[in-house]
Write an enzyme that holds these catalytic residues in place. Sequence first.
Site, PDB file in Angstrom:
ATOM      1  N   HIS A  40      -7.816  -0.127   5.345  1.00 34.35           N
ATOM      2  CA  HIS A  40      -7.372   0.535   6.581  1.00 34.35           C
ATOM      3  C   HIS A  40      -7.193   2.032   6.351  1.00 34.35           C
ATOM      4  O   HIS A  40      -6.086   2.560   6.438  1.00 34.35           O
ATOM      5  CB  HIS A  40      -6.063  -0.092   7.084  1.00 34.35           C
ATOM      6  CG  HIS A  40      -6.253  -1.486   7.563  1.00 34.35           C
ATOM      7  ND1 HIS A  40      -5.282  -2.448   7.508  1.00 34.35           N
ATOM      8  CD2 HIS A  40      -7.339  -2.096   8.097  1.00 34.35           C
ATOM      9  CE1 HIS A  40      -5.751  -3.571   7.981  1.00 34.35           C
ATOM     10  NE2 HIS A  40      -6.993  -3.386   8.342  1.00 34.35           N
ATOM     11  N   GLU A 130      -5.659 -11.189   6.522  1.00 34.79           N
ATOM     12  CA  GLU A 130      -5.199 -12.141   5.489  1.00 34.79           C
ATOM     13  C   GLU A 130      -4.568 -13.370   6.148  1.00 34.79           C
ATOM     14  O   GLU A 130      -4.814 -14.510   5.727  1.00 34.79           O
ATOM     15  CB  GLU A 130      -4.195 -11.480   4.539  1.00 34.79           C
ATOM     16  CG  GLU A 130      -3.795 -12.433   3.411  1.00 34.79           C
ATOM     17  CD  GLU A 130      -2.687 -11.886   2.535  1.00 34.79           C
ATOM     18  OE1 GLU A 130      -2.764 -10.712   2.122  1.00 34.79           O
ATOM     19  OE2 GLU A 130      -1.729 -12.642   2.266  1.00 34.79           O
ATOM     20  N   CYS A 200       3.445 -10.378  -2.591  1.00 34.46           N
ATOM     21  CA  CYS A 200       2.788  -9.872  -3.808  1.00 34.46           C
ATOM     22  C   CYS A 200       3.748  -9.004  -4.627  1.00 34.46           C
ATOM     23  O   CYS A 200       4.253  -7.991  -4.132  1.00 34.46           O
ATOM     24  CB  CYS A 200       1.550  -9.072  -3.417  1.00 34.46           C
ATOM     25  SG  CYS A 200       0.747  -8.347  -4.848  1.00 34.46           S
ATOM     26  N   SER A 228      -2.697   1.046   9.406  1.00 39.18           N
ATOM     27  CA  SER A 228      -2.097   0.375   8.251  1.00 39.18           C
ATOM     28  C   SER A 228      -0.651  -0.052   8.521  1.00 39.18           C
ATOM     29  O   SER A 228       0.226   0.779   8.714  1.00 39.18           O
ATOM     30  CB  SER A 228      -2.152   1.319   7.043  1.00 39.18           C
ATOM     31  OG  SER A 228      -1.279   0.854   6.034  1.00 39.18           O
ATOM     32  N   SER A 229      -0.401  -1.377   8.527  1.00 39.17           N
ATOM     33  CA  SER A 229       0.964  -1.857   8.804  1.00 39.17           C
ATOM     34  C   SER A 229       1.857  -1.547   7.601  1.00 39.17           C
ATOM     35  O   SER A 229       3.031  -1.207   7.749  1.00 39.17           O
ATOM     36  CB  SER A 229       0.971  -3.350   9.129  1.00 39.17           C
ATOM     37  OG  SER A 229       0.193  -4.047   8.210  1.00 39.17           O
TER      38      SER A 229
END
Length: 289
Positions: A40, A130, A200, A228-229
């Site tokens: 992103h 995802e 992660c 981009s979150s």
Amino acid sequence: MKITIDSDSGFCFGVEKAIEIAEQHLENSGKLYSLGQIVHNEEEIERLERKGMVTIEHSKLNDSNDAKILLRAHGEPPETFKIAKEKKLKIIDATCPIVVRLQKRVKKAYDEMTPVDGQVALFGTKNHPETIGLAGQTEYTAIIIETPDEAEKIDTSRPLRLFAQTTKNKYEYKKLIEILKRKYAERNGLQDFIHYNTVCKLVSGRGEHLKKFCKENDAIIFISGKQSSNGKYLYGLCKSSNPNSYHISAPADLKKEWFKNAETVGISGATSTPKWLMENVAEKIRSIV
Ligand code: SF4
């Protein structure tokens, strides 16, 4: 003026690897189709497009006979592989190995829950690639929970397996787990609720480090793409730790007045922000102050 680039920022391991794979293929053949944006970040995409990469939407997959298709780090649902097989596409699978493992665990949980009328839930962002890839492992029956206050979506009379999208906030995930634990305990069915720690570890510690970094500098320039979150979340942390924080996506967005009283400037970015872009921003600051 001292300018420091945050050593803990920039691409995560999965994105770095996917870009490396894309570059290798571009060097060899000069043409590669990326299914969805590889990262992103508009600047990085433009850089790869200059080398021959073409980004295609999922809706175009059916028209792409015989092409070489790169699957990005976020992973894909099973039907992408099915279409690729039917259309004889050459798949270059750059799915992050951590996401591959998570997809397998979600699929296993789904297979275990189906015969006992159980549920699989994903703490994730609905339209995030995802999460779509993970939901695909459950034939899209997984319940998507975006925030802890959506815990009421879960029917606590039925068994539950809960997973998180790898980039979700670990504190929010913990909050959701606590709410669900309470609800299951009230029904005396805690054994029916199993949750997995799938945020992660490679990126979940970045928030704490970033807050410290922001306090150590007089001004902060945070760089990320508008979509981009992870960028939005990390910039929120910057602003709350240092009000003199500014969000940009390219060096051209910089404003001289931001640095008027600053002796130290920190530059940081999201998991989708390339290091070369941070270096270009540092260079531009030096040229305008
Ligand atoms: S955040 Fe972690 S799991 Fe997700 S792509 Fe990056 S390295 Fe892989």
